[in-house]
Design a protein around this motif. Structure first.
Motif, PDB file in Angstrom:
ATOM      1  N   LEU A  97      -4.297  14.520   4.239  1.00  0.00           N
ATOM      2  CA  LEU A  97      -4.048  15.859   3.980  1.00  0.00           C
ATOM      3  C   LEU A  97      -4.653  16.346   2.592  1.00  0.00           C
ATOM      4  CD1 LEU A  97      -1.001  17.133   5.702  1.00  0.00           C
ATOM      5  CD2 LEU A  97      -3.406  18.056   6.347  1.00  0.00           C
ATOM      6  N   ARG A 109      -4.306   2.493   2.273  1.00  0.00           N
ATOM      7  CA  ARG A 109      -3.633   3.411   3.264  1.00  0.00           C
ATOM      8  C   ARG A 109      -2.329   3.600   2.826  1.00  0.00           C
ATOM      9  NH1 ARG A 109      -4.879  -0.009   8.452  1.00  0.00           N
ATOM     10  NH2 ARG A 109      -6.977  -0.355   7.755  1.00  0.00           N
ATOM     11  N   GLY A 110      -1.751   3.279   1.759  1.00  0.00           N
ATOM     12  CA  GLY A 110      -0.368   3.536   1.337  1.00  0.00           C
ATOM     13  C   GLY A 110       0.358   2.414   1.897  1.00  0.00           C
ATOM     14  N   VAL A 111       1.459   2.413   1.694  1.00  0.00           N
ATOM     15  CA  VAL A 111       2.541   1.267   1.908  1.00  0.00           C
ATOM     16  C   VAL A 111       2.378   0.595   3.172  1.00  0.00           C
ATOM     17  CG1 VAL A 111       4.592   0.072   1.455  1.00  0.00           C
ATOM     18  CG2 VAL A 111       3.678   1.686  -0.234  1.00  0.00           C
ATOM     19  N   ARG A 112       2.756   1.302   4.404  1.00  0.00           N
ATOM     20  CA  ARG A 112       2.589   0.860   5.597  1.00  0.00           C
ATOM     21  C   ARG A 112       2.333   1.836   6.600  1.00  0.00           C
ATOM     22  NH1 ARG A 112       5.749  -4.310   7.737  1.00  0.00           N
ATOM     23  NH2 ARG A 112       5.651  -4.927   5.641  1.00  0.00           N
ATOM     24  N   LEU A 169     -11.387   0.796   6.270  1.00  0.00           N
ATOM     25  CA  LEU A 169     -12.001  -0.593   5.933  1.00  0.00           C
ATOM     26  C   LEU A 169     -10.987  -1.386   4.996  1.00  0.00           C
ATOM     27  CD1 LEU A 169     -15.401   0.221   4.644  1.00  0.00           C
ATOM     28  CD2 LEU A 169     -14.965  -1.287   6.585  1.00  0.00           C
ATOM     29  N   ASP A 170     -10.132  -0.842   4.154  1.00  0.00           N
ATOM     30  CA  ASP A 170      -9.233  -1.650   3.213  1.00  0.00           C
ATOM     31  C   ASP A 170      -7.930  -0.754   3.582  1.00  0.00           C
ATOM     32  OD1 ASP A 170      -8.140  -2.717   1.139  1.00  0.00           O
ATOM     33  OD2 ASP A 170      -9.384  -2.022  -0.410  1.00  0.00           O
ATOM     34  N   PRO A 171      -6.984  -1.818   3.846  1.00  0.00           N
ATOM     35  CA  PRO A 171      -5.554  -1.484   4.224  1.00  0.00           C
ATOM     36  C   PRO A 171      -4.832  -1.101   3.011  1.00  0.00           C
ATOM     37  CG  PRO A 171      -5.815  -3.700   4.711  1.00  0.00           C
ATOM     38  CD  PRO A 171      -7.110  -3.107   4.567  1.00  0.00           C
ATOM     39  N   ARG A 172      -5.249  -1.696   1.791  1.00  0.00           N
ATOM     40  CA  ARG A 172      -4.437  -1.428   0.650  1.00  0.00           C
ATOM     41  C   ARG A 172      -4.728  -0.018   0.190  1.00  0.00           C
ATOM     42  NH1 ARG A 172      -7.842  -6.043  -2.289  1.00  0.00           N
ATOM     43  NH2 ARG A 172      -9.400  -5.148  -1.240  1.00  0.00           N
TER      44      ARG A 172
END
Lengths: 311, 614
Positions: free
Chosen positions: A2, A308-311, A303-306
């Motif tokens: 958002l 995306r925030g913590v979980r 692409l990069d889970p890092r």
């Protein structure tokens, strides 16, 4: 997500103000330009009120933005034609060109970049690297002229210019798309390949690729399964930035190949001091670049889970 | 722990004495340059062999040669033979395809750096499962087995851990994942290269325990590479000592560490044991490390001396000189805004420091110990005025530090308190000459002193004054740390703050730098604040120690007393989890340390993997 969308809307608002302000600052009263030097004061005044130029600035700004958003940007000061349909046609042409250029660039850059990285120590890597350097150095309009000289004038395989919409004749469409798209794509592909090479080289020396090999993956499979996605992260950034370059490149290349896209539309409008059309085209280009950058940001998340925030 | 070992047909029937690793005449060359020469090593099933060496000794290259994973450009020759289900396999000269089949199935490896060893874009469970799928296990079975393996390495909630990405786990947890991955196919040989060097001691204890238990449950051989003699002594039965690319001594752990044969081993063992000092409290007996006899500190009065010229110093550095403490910290707290976890929830604040109070007397050597994330670095930043506390005060020589502008801080703090950092590679600008690095604090603070002062300082830290003309990359880690110390001493500070200043150094170099620090503190009458995770170093160097946990000081007292009879449960855990050579020779095993750490190996679970730092 958002927050990203809010940033996009904010940037759009700011850039629309800037573009509108430019239109106001540029010298020349549109009404006077439209009517010519000998027009009477009354005719100019009538023209001003016809275009709504006598209304307050804020109202005109809102009117202009409203017109763009609703897809009905009004009529040209010069030709008095509706801008909307023409803008849509021209945009479609440029979109095809840029899209095809991007696809060609990717088709060149991905294999070439990986090849340059994997073979960076031997002759193959050296030669491809040198070739890509030449590609980086050539501007796209020069590439276009060379392509015309070879494939249109010399070999007579492809038409030197012009445009056929895909709905009318798909074969002619592809034939006429090929050279301008190639001249855009070759150059961008060479640039992109350099970035792909760097990204892959970086990834190949990462600890997790070594870990993957210690599990029993061959070097190429380790690169394929663990390297590519990680290498894609910096490449996506460059790709988004390159789109802006491609749009600008398209303006010039459309001239070279006499393609009726946004670029030639823009140049014509500038030459005729058709300020509304210039502002509308610039705004469309701005929207494209901003939207693509937002999409690139969202792609990082995938692409990069890092990121995306913590979980 | 009961790992469900898949029984390999025929494995149990085999001779228990068979070799899982047989290395003979192994050499590794870069071009014509020999890096490893004529190494011979063997590991039997169920045996744990240590390979000890300092940086650059060739121990990691030896480890990589065992898996055929040498970096491009390096060439191995000689014999490296590993046991496989199909019989012995020669690694040197093996095809890439054949080697890929062996890696991960018969020989597996655990690497040093858990933070980067896992693919950041792939879920942990898939990475563990991949190790099995590569060697013929179908996807469903591999996925289920991955969760079991994660449970075996005692990750809390293994099913959830399997779905996590590496960045969601702490360093210790990640190393457990790497271990689970390495053990997934029940290899006959596990190679572990400094597997716990990057971890806190209590976490290390748990991971070492898991490595030993995992290897024992599979009756596998272990090749354990480390620079840390105490760790090797605790883990291994046999040990090989490596230096300059050669193995100089091999034997039982007890024999090598108590009666070392080779002079290098003797030096190494002596340097590692910080409890043995000569009558002057020195580790290295002075040879080669003692500074030139005339300390520059009092060579002359005025601006050229290393001691602050404005006031005289006590010769003995007695703690009660001037009465007032030189550093006063009271009620110090620092809270960082936490990271937003969702756009609705308020971010949780991170309490890096909670109501910390202490004083340091002039001339005192104070140690601060604690594990990563305990707040030591935050405390140092506040002491140095590099950050502003949320509440509380820091006073240096009676002057309030916090809330000052950078301009005011220069005379208040920068001239009186100087820092020496951990990383001797990263903390020196590679594009500046040593002379400019050392002189920079003087230039920045507008203090007098030019080339002469730099030469003086370099001499003081035991370097050749001609070093001034060179660049920092031309020096070894120990020498760079000396340069850092010279730089810190340049403005004649009264307080030296060392942040893990010897943690990145090899043991023999560490001993020299510790002696240097001790000498300088004595000769110049400095006050030392020494922050370290290494309790042995603090014990050697400091008179008094503060133990920090989760942003608080949990215990403080005279060093010897505190370590002998720790009061607080956390201090007890900390002290109990440190491997020592003496303890190992008494029969301490990793399981005992893990028990001492009070962890069912889950002590690192609460560690925030990436505390938010501004």
């Amino acid at each position: 997500m958002l927050a990203r969308l809010a940033t996009l809307l904010g940037s759009l608002a700011v850039s629309s103000v800037v573009v509108f302000a430019f239109m106001q600052v540029l010298p020349g009263d549109p009404a006077r330009v439209a009517l010519g030097l000998n027009a009477s004061e009354e005719a100019v005044a009538a023209m001003r009120s016809h275009f709504g130029l006598d209304r307050p600035l804020l109202v005109r700004y809102l009117d202009w933005v409203g017109g763009l958003v609703s897809g009905n940007p009004g009529e040209s000061y010069i030709s008095r034609a509706q801008i909307g349909p023409q803008l849509a046609d021209r945009f479609a042409v440029t979109a095809w060109l840029v899209l095809a250029g991007m696809v060609i660039a990717l088709l060149i850059a991905l294999p070439l970049g990986v090849l340059m990285a994997v073979r960076h120590r031997d002759a193959v890597g050296l030669v491809t690297s040198a070739v890509s350097q030449i590609g980086v150095a050539i501007p796209s309009f020069l590439a276009g002229i060379l392509l015309i000289a070879v494939f249109a004038v010399g070999l007579r395989w492809l038409p030197a210019g012009g445009w056929t919409p895909p709905a009318v004749d798909p074969a002619a469409f592809l034939a006429r798309l090929a050279l301008p798209a190639l001249s855009l794509g070759l150059v961008q592909g060479a640039v992109l390949a350099r970035y792909v090479r760097t990204a892959i080289l970086d990834v190949m020396s990462e600890d997790y690729v070594r870990t993957a090999r210690s599990k029993g993956l061959t070097p190429l499979r380790a690169l394929w399964r663990h390297g590519l996605r990680n290498a894609a992260i910096p490449v996506v950034t460059v790709l988004a930035l390159q789109l802006a370059t491609l749009l600008i490149g398209a303006v010039v290349v459309e001239r070279v190949f006499v393609v009726p896209g946004l670029g030639s539309f823009l140049l014509d409008a500038v030459a005729q001091r058709d300020l509304v059309v210039v502002a509308d085209i610039v705004m469309v280009l701005v929207v494209c670049v901003l939207v693509v950058n937002t999409l690139a940001d969202l792609a990082y998340g995938l692409l990069d889970p890092r990121t995306r925030g913590v979980r | 722990m009961s790992p469900a070992v898949r029984t390999v047909p025929g494995r149990d029937d085999r001779d228990r004495d068979d070799l899982v690793l047989d290395v003979a005449g192994l050499s590794v060359h870069a071009g014509d340059l020999p890096l490893v020469q004529d190494v011979a090593l063997s590991v039997r099933r169920g045996e744990r062999v240590g390979l000890i060496g300092e940086s650059g000794s060739g121990k990691s290259l030896t480890a990589l040669s065992v898996l055929g994973l040498l970096p491009t450009g390096l060439r191995a020759s000689g014999r490296v033979r590993v046991a496989t289900a199909q019989g012995p396999h020669d690694v040197v000269g093996s095809s890439e395809r054949a080697m890929s089949a062996v890696r991960g199935r018969d020989v597996a490896m655990v690497f040093q750096e858990p933070m980067t060893a896992l693919n950041p874009t792939m879920r942990v469970g898939r990475q563990v499962a991949e190790a099995m799928r590569l060697h013929g296990v179908d996807a469903r079975a591999a996925g289920a087995r991955a969760v079991e393996l994660l449970a075996d390495v005692r990750l809390p909630d293994p099913a959830a851990a399997a779905r996590a990405y590496p960045h969601q786990l702490s360093g210790g947890q990640r190393q457990r994942v790497v271990l689970a991955m390495a053990l997934a196919n029940d290899p006959g040989l596990l190679v572990a290269d400094e597997p716990t060097t990057a971890l806190d001691v209590t976490v290390q204890a748990g991971v070492l325990d898991l490595i030993v238990a995992g290897v024992a449950a599979r009756d596998a051989g272990l090749l354990f590479i480390s620079h840390d003699l105490a760790v090797v002594a605790t883990v291994c039965d046999r040990v090989a000592v490596m230096t300059d690319g050669r193995i100089v001594e091999t034997g039982d752990v007890a024999q090598v560490l108590t009666a070392p044969d080779h002079p290098y081993t003797r030096r190494l063992v002596a340097a590692a044991d910080l409890s043995v000092v000569d009558d002057r409290g020195r580790l290295t007996g002075g040879a080669g490390t003692r500074r030139p006899s005339a300390p520059p500190a009092r060579a002359s009065s005025g601006g050229s001396a290393a001691a602050p010229p404005e006031h005289d110093r006590p010769g003995d550095g007695s703690a009660d000189w001037l009465g007032a403490p030189i550093i006063e910290v009271s009620g110090l707290s620092r809270t960082y805004a936490g990271r937003r976890t969702s756009w609705r929830a308020r971010p949780e604040p991170v309490h890096a420091l909670r109501d910390v109070s202490f004083t340091v007397a002039r001339g005192e050597r104070l140690g601060i110990v604690g594990e990563s994330g305990c707040g030591k670095s935050t405390l140092l930043r506040l002491l140095a005025g590099l950050d502003t506390p949320t509440s509380g005060t820091v006073r240096i020589e009676g002057a309030q530090v916090s809330g000052r502008s950078e301009r005011e801080l220069v005379p208040l703090v920068r001239r009186r308190l100087q820092l020496v950092f951990q990383d001797p590679m990263g903390s020196l600008d590679p594009r500046m000459r040593v002379a400019d690095i050392v002189a920079e604090p003087l230039v920045a603070q507008g203090l007098p002193g030019g080339r002469e002062r730099v030469r003086e300082l370099l001499t003081a830290v035991g370097l050749d004054p001609d070093a001034a003309r060179r660049y920092s990359h031309q020096f070894s880690g120990g020498q760079r740390q000396r340069i850092s110390i010279a730089r810190a001493l340049a403005p004649s500070p009264s307080i030296l703050v060392a942040d893990e200043a010897v943690s990145a150094l090899d043991v023999s170099v560490r001993a020299q730098v510790l002696d240097l620090l001790a000498d300088l503190v004595d000769d110049l009458g400095l006050t030392l604040v020494f922050v370290s995770h290494d309790l042995a170093v603090v014990r050697h160097l400091c008179e008094r120690v503060l133990v920090m946990e989760a942003g608080r000081i949990v215990e403080e007292g005279p060093t010897a007393a505190l370590f002998e009879a720790p009061d607080h449960p956390y201090t007890r855990r900390l002290v109990g989890s440190i491997p020592t050579i003496a303890g190992a020779l008494r029969g301490d095993r990793p399981a005992d340390l893990a028990a001492g750490a009070g962890s069912d190996a889950d002590s690192d679970v609460t560690t925030d993997p990436s505390p938010a730092r501004p």
